[in-house]
Design a protein around this motif. Sequence first.
Motif, PDB file in Angstrom:
ATOM      1  N   UNK A 106      30.767  -3.179  44.155  1.00 23.03           N
ATOM      2  CA  UNK A 106      31.724  -3.801  43.459  1.00 23.03           C
ATOM      3  C   UNK A 106      31.061  -4.506  42.470  1.00 23.03           C
ATOM      4  N   UNK A 107      31.842  -4.714  41.231  1.00 22.05           N
ATOM      5  CA  UNK A 107      31.670  -5.392  39.990  1.00 22.05           C
ATOM      6  C   UNK A 107      32.299  -6.668  40.130  1.00 22.05           C
ATOM      7  N   UNK A 108      31.989  -7.605  39.056  1.00 23.65           N
ATOM      8  CA  UNK A 108      32.599  -8.906  39.151  1.00 23.65           C
ATOM      9  C   UNK A 108      34.076  -8.647  38.841  1.00 23.65           C
ATOM     10  N   UNK A 109      35.050  -9.381  39.430  1.00 23.46           N
ATOM     11  CA  UNK A 109      36.548  -9.052  39.206  1.00 23.46           C
ATOM     12  C   UNK A 109      37.091  -9.489  37.618  1.00 23.46           C
ATOM     13  N   UNK A 110      38.072  -8.599  37.492  1.00 25.89           N
ATOM     14  CA  UNK A 110      38.749  -9.127  35.886  1.00 25.89           C
ATOM     15  C   UNK A 110      40.080  -9.156  36.185  1.00 25.89           C
ATOM     16  N   UNK A 111      40.775  -9.804  35.302  1.00 27.90           N
ATOM     17  CA  UNK A 111      42.180  -9.641  35.337  1.00 27.90           C
ATOM     18  C   UNK A 111      42.800  -8.940  34.060  1.00 27.90           C
ATOM     19  N   UNK A 112      44.045  -8.503  34.288  1.00 27.05           N
ATOM     20  CA  UNK A 112      44.629  -7.828  33.187  1.00 27.05           C
ATOM     21  C   UNK A 112      44.891  -8.623  31.866  1.00 27.05           C
ATOM     22  N   UNK A 113      44.221  -7.694  30.709  1.00 29.12           N
ATOM     23  CA  UNK A 113      44.403  -8.443  29.515  1.00 29.12           C
ATOM     24  C   UNK A 113      42.827  -9.075  29.045  1.00 29.12           C
ATOM     25  N   UNK A 114      41.852  -8.795  30.084  1.00 30.34           N
ATOM     26  CA  UNK A 114      40.344  -9.134  30.131  1.00 30.34           C
ATOM     27  C   UNK A 114      39.733  -8.351  29.309  1.00 30.34           C
ATOM     28  N   UNK A 115      38.523  -8.468  28.921  1.00 25.01           N
ATOM     29  CA  UNK A 115      37.594  -7.880  27.972  1.00 25.01           C
ATOM     30  C   UNK A 115      36.167  -8.035  28.555  1.00 25.01           C
ATOM     31  N   UNK A 116      35.358  -7.191  27.928  1.00 24.92           N
ATOM     32  CA  UNK A 116      33.753  -7.276  28.395  1.00 24.92           C
ATOM     33  C   UNK A 116      33.186  -7.291  26.897  1.00 24.92           C
ATOM     34  N   UNK A 117      31.772  -7.554  26.807  1.00 23.26           N
ATOM     35  CA  UNK A 117      31.314  -7.604  25.372  1.00 23.26           C
ATOM     36  C   UNK A 117      30.058  -6.627  25.645  1.00 23.26           C
ATOM     37  N   UNK A 118      29.904  -5.690  24.913  1.00 26.31           N
ATOM     38  CA  UNK A 118      29.093  -4.404  24.883  1.00 26.31           C
ATOM     39  C   UNK A 118      27.902  -4.716  24.217  1.00 26.31           C
TER      40      UNK A 118
END
Length: 319
Positions: free
Chosen positions: A31-43
């Motif tokens: 599993x990865x760190x949870x996220x919520x709808x509308x979220x983003x990650x930095x690449x």
Amino acid sequence: MNDTLELRVKRISYEADRINSYELVAPAGGDLVPFTAGGHIDLHLSNGMIRSYSLVNDQRERHRYVIAVNRELAGRGGSQFVHDNLRVGDIVRVSEPRNNFALCEEAGHSLLIAGGIGITPLLSMARRLDALGRSFELVYAARTRSAAAFLDEIEALRSNGYIGVCLDFDDERSGRVFDLAAIARQAPAQAHLYCCGPQPMLEAFETATAGRPADHVHVEYFQAKDPPAIAGGFEVKLARSNRTIAVEAGKTVLDALLDAGIAANHACSEGVCGTCETRVIDGIPDHRDQFLSKEERAANKTMMICCSGAKSATLVLDL
């Protein structure tokens, strides 16, 4: 600095003209760190660039992050680098998910308005609302049908019965104008409205929703509306580091800090992602971001150091 993750590019998929999706997983599985709808990650790209991308997939999926990247021919080079260099099997460094465009799951009705690549956070929201059985409508506008990503997945959501879908393509209107004001006006008074897309769409959306409660209107900017403050001519005092940095003409506060060897969190460098938000202890910022609300700007308690400057001769920051 924010925590980062080392993830593997498991799959790259063509989604539309100049748009690819990228599925990222843990190299060892799990599993990865949870996220919520509308979220983003930095690449964090290997050329030193950091770019923020919305998460497209269902937040219940704990084993992967899926982002979509539109190759921007007139952009700053991040999307072109991703398209030209990222390959299946590569290991990439990403931030843990954050969410500045959160979904109100309790709303009686939600209206999601997407333009072009702005579909990415709204598709994740649509998946969440569908999973919850909530009433919502998705309006998706694009230049052409071939430039619209994820149409097959949107059609699959439509078949579930909770979603009303309106697809609008510039080359299929036969002279009809995309009337965003009318779309917003037809939403129930207590609905929550969301918009993500190109700048003219966002500005039209903000105008169309000006009479609605502020906490029912949600906007996600992908790029800056105002130019960065680079006039310089002021000092930044760092309260925790006990240092004073001069900000010269032609540089942002972030530029000056990085040049001085100060490790400051940053990502988009345009004032839209919130990564560089810094507490202001004293002084008056010259706000140029799209992240803070009008009330937060007026309070002057925080600022985005990547783009905002100073109206006072000195800023004292919590750094």
